[in-house]
Design an enzyme around this catalytic site. Structure first.
Site, PDB file in Angstrom:
ATOM      1  N   GLU A  71      16.302  32.155  -0.604  1.00 30.72           N
ATOM      2  CA  GLU A  71      16.531  31.321   0.572  1.00 30.72           C
ATOM      3  C   GLU A  71      17.921  30.694   0.510  1.00 30.72           C
ATOM      4  O   GLU A  71      18.684  30.921  -0.438  1.00 30.72           O
ATOM      5  CB  GLU A  71      15.456  30.241   0.698  1.00 30.72           C
ATOM      6  CG  GLU A  71      15.453  29.222  -0.424  1.00 30.72           C
ATOM      7  CD  GLU A  71      14.361  28.168  -0.263  1.00 30.72           C
ATOM      8  OE1 GLU A  71      13.445  28.349   0.555  1.00 30.72           O
ATOM      9  OE2 GLU A  71      14.426  27.145  -0.970  1.00 30.72           O
ATOM     10  N   ASP A 116      19.631  20.081   0.525  1.00 30.00           N
ATOM     11  CA  ASP A 116      20.171  21.132   1.393  1.00 30.00           C
ATOM     12  C   ASP A 116      21.450  20.703   2.091  1.00 30.00           C
ATOM     13  O   ASP A 116      21.549  20.744   3.325  1.00 30.00           O
ATOM     14  CB  ASP A 116      19.132  21.560   2.429  1.00 30.00           C
ATOM     15  CG  ASP A 116      17.844  22.051   1.792  1.00 30.00           C
ATOM     16  OD1 ASP A 116      17.859  22.337   0.586  1.00 30.00           O
ATOM     17  OD2 ASP A 116      16.833  22.146   2.500  1.00 30.00           O
TER      18      ASP A 116
END
Length: 349
Positions: free
Chosen positions: A222, A35
């Site tokens: 997401e 991420d």
């Protein structure tokens, strides 16, 4: 889900070193973790990351003159011992607005699975120093649930952008709070009155409703990221499951930039726009920036180290282009270990 960026330490610096004859090149991965969030400000790149894995208790910021090297990290915030944000610090993002820095992050009030307590909040810097002290601005209103102790609905991966004088937040969330983390995730957008206040009702922009978003153990959208280019507005997001090799990127494009971003019908979905190959697995959760001289666009993303379900991941980066219709063209992911040309204008390039 389980959105973390972890594993990078100062000891990782120098692992990507090449002989003097190849100083204009680099090779992936540039760090361990997941991420990735990188933002360019002046001559520096700042990387924002959580300290540890899914049960992280803190957030750090790295500073570097080079996009290919994250630099040493400094812890800027540690979670409190109790409260809604006491553990599970996931996927922090760093943004600069009004001479202050803001970190958007997800957190939970209980350690370990099931991960049903994740909510999103924001930190504000005390000064115009991204590696300095931060204060907690509290929860973001990502959906109202009067029956929940936090008063809000499950939400992670908040991203913000100022577009035509208005500030917007986009995030991944649930339709309603559930007692299981095996719950589908959608993308929502809302307007903000300031960097720590969502001021409009959330609008659902996307759910995992396309065949290329489905087929695994849990359908989800997401990691949404605004990407702005020549008046066009995009949201690049992750779909499928981050712990599987099928993780990939989808795209939403604002059809008419003159119309409202809060009109779900004004967004066009397409994808996958970036996905793995036989040698590169689980490509997702990307952030975007430009080269040191501003002439090139680069994407920073994570991949899985194997095809087995799990959380061992690495940070990769590669240059991308824009096609004749104005869409980003990410190409195919380059395999780890391949020599790539350094970003234009980077020292040693």
């Amino acid at each position: 889900m389980l959105a973390t960026l972890s594993g990078y330490t100062a000891a990782d610096e120098g692992k990507n070193e090449l002989p003097d004859t190849l100083k204009g090149m680099f090779k992936n991965p540039i760090a361990a973790g997941a991420d990735p969030w990188v933002i360019k400000s002046g001559k520096y790149y700042y990387t924002c990351l959580s300290n540890g894995n899914v049960d992280s208790k803190g957030i750090s910021v790295c500073r570097s003159l080079k996009l290919t090297e994250p630099g040493s990290k400094i812890t800027v915030w540690t979670a409190p011992d109790t409260g809604w944000n006491s553990t599970q610090i996931w996927a922090p993002e760093l943004h600069h607005m009004n001479n202050r820095w803001y970190i958007y992050y997800a957190a939970g009030r209980k350690k370990g699975a099931p991960y049903i307590h994740q909510r999103s909040g924001v930190l504000e810097s005390v000064s115009d120093d991204p590696q300095g002290q931060y204060i907690d601005r509290g929860l973001l209103q990502t959906g109202v649930d009067k029956n929940d102790p936090s008063g809000t609905i499950w939400a992670i991966d908040v991203n913000v952008a100022s577009i035509k004088g208005k500030l917007y937040a986009v995030w991944s969330g649930w339709e309603k709070n559930m007692d299981t983390d095996k719950t589908s995730q959608q993308l929502y957008i809302a307007e903000m009155s300031n960097p720590w206040t969502i001021s409009s009702k959330r609008v659902k922009l996307s759910g995992p409703d396309q065949p290329w978003e489905q087929g695994g153990p849990l359908n989800l959208n997401e990691g949404p990221e605004f990407l702005l280019h020549k008046g066009q507005v995009f949201i690049i997001y992750s779909t499928r499951e981050s712990w599987t090799p099928e993780y990939r990127l989808g795209q939403l494009r604002l059809k008419d930039p003159a119309r409202s971003l809060l009109d779900a019908a004004n967004w066009l979905k397409s994808g996958p726009v970036f996905q793995g190959t036989q040698t590169v697995h689980g490509t997702g959760h990307a952030s975007f920036t430009t080269s040191p001289d501003g002439k090139e666009w680069w994407m920073i993303y994570h991949t899985k180290r194997s095809t087995k379900p799990g959380w061992e991941r690495d940070i990769m980066m590669q240059k991308f282009k824009w096609d004749k219709d104005g869409n980003p063209d990410f190409g195919k992911p380059e395999p780890a270990g391949k020599l790539l040309k350094k970003p234009s204008g980077e020292e040693g390039g």
